[in-house]
Design a protein around this motif. Structure first.
Motif: not given
Ligand SMILES: Nc1nc2c(ncn2[C@@H]2O[C@H](COP(=O)(O)OP(=O)(O)OP(=O)(O)O)[C@@H](O)[C@H]2O)c(=O)[nH]1
Ligand SMILES: [Mg+2]
Length: 313
Positions: A53, A236, A238-239, A242-243
């Motif tokens: 990650d 979470t 990679q989410n 994005a956030q």
């Protein structure tokens, strides 16, 4: 290392166990499994870092950096690359000296993030830390969307021994912040910590509300030092990235708080976020209690992330 620091580091090391197992075992099998540094070696390493990650951009930077050093230093053994990779990540993750300036200024810390990431908990922990430094802290309960949100922050304010300004359920969050700013000025508070909602009727509403609160702080408290922290849940992966990007469009983020680093295998996301957004990860959450928030220290982080107990430097 002082006793308190030692305790923190221990919690960090144990919190990062899964992430470490994930990244270290992959790296070790590459460093020990390859007999020479060739394209296959770099490809495998790249894959492991991405699987851990760390993100595409950070991984590419690390590999490029490694290739340069291998060439310059005439390195032949794969195992010698291990330390170079670790050093490269440490350098990339350095937060810089001015990261915690708000702690020593009259400041407003605006805390935002989607629901459930750990905003309220982080504010409680931060309040506890600042209070321990004899700072006068006020909490603003600007999450009026849920009645329970104010109560939850109230509990934290009691735990930390600091004051809280709240409003009724459904009250205008910006007006709560307005009142809290007035209180902070009147009582000469050092730090005002603003909790916000993570969910409204829809995302557009949420973003508009955050902008509105931001404007109130700008207008009513122009002399205050501004810190805007986006809270992200490390589990979470990679989410979370994005956030952070979305929130960065609404307001200038000055730092990231990465929560739930305990028990996630995705702690490498800290590196991805720093690399992709250029915003420092300033704190990490490693548990649910008041002591489970730590300033991000790149040296400690890489040590906790890469070295198993028995080989820690
Ligand atoms: N394990 C662990 N749990 C955490 C951490 N930080 C927060 N939590 C937990 O995550 C859950 C959600 O935390 P909250 O602080 O309520 O999250 P929030 O962002 O304020 O949520 P909303 O107000 O609903 O938007 C709680 O159960 C916390 O105890 C952390 O660092 N580690
Ligand atoms: Mg909350």
């Amino acid at each position: 290392m002082g006793e308190e620091k030692k305790g923190f580091f221990k919690r960090l090391v144990s919190g990062l166990t899964k992430t470490r197992d994930n990244i270290v075992s992959g790296m070790d099998s590459i460093f020990h499994g390859f007999s020479k540094i060739d394209d296959d070696f770099y490809e495998e390493l790249e894959e492991t870092l991405i699987m851990g990650d760390l993100g595409v951009r950070a991984t590419m930077d690390i590999i490029e950096d490694l290739k340069v050093k291998v060439k310059e230093q005439h390195i032949k053994e794969p195992i010698e690359c291990r330390q170079l990779v670790i050093d490269s990540i440490r350098e990339q993750m350095d937060v810089g000296e001015t990261a915690y300036e708000f702690e020593n200024r009259q400041s407003v810390v605006f805390v935002i993030g989607v629901n459930g990431v750990g905003k309220t908990t982080t504010i409680g922990k931060l309040a506890g830390k600042l209070k321990a430094q004899n700072k006068k802290v006020i909490l603003a309960a600007a999450d009026t969307f849920r009645a329970a949100a104010g109560e939850q922050l109230r509990e934290w304010s009691n735990r930390a021994g600091v004051e809280m300004i709240g409003g009724q359920e459904g009250a205008d969050p910006a007006s709560v912040v307005y009142d809290a700013v007035a209180a902070a000025k009147a009582r000469r508070a050092d730090v005002l910590l603003c909790d916000t909602a993570g969910r409204l009727h829809n995302k557009k509403n949420l973003m508009e509300e955050l902008k509105k609160i931001n404007r109130v702080i700008d207008r009513e408290y122009p002399d205050a030092f501004r810190e805007t922290l986006v809270v992200l849940d490390a589990t979470t992966g990679q989410n979370a990235l994005a956030q952070a990007k979305e929130f960065n469009e609404v307001t200038d983020i000055t730092g990231i708080v990465l929560t739930k680093m305990d028990g996630t295998a995705k702690g490498g996301i800290a590196v991805a976020i720093q690399s992709e957004l250029g915003i420092p990860v300033k704190y990490i959450g490693v548990g649910e209690t008041i002591d489970d928030l730590q300033k991000f220290d790149s040296e400690e982080f890489v040590n906790a992330l890469f070295y198993r107990e028995e080989e820690r430097p």
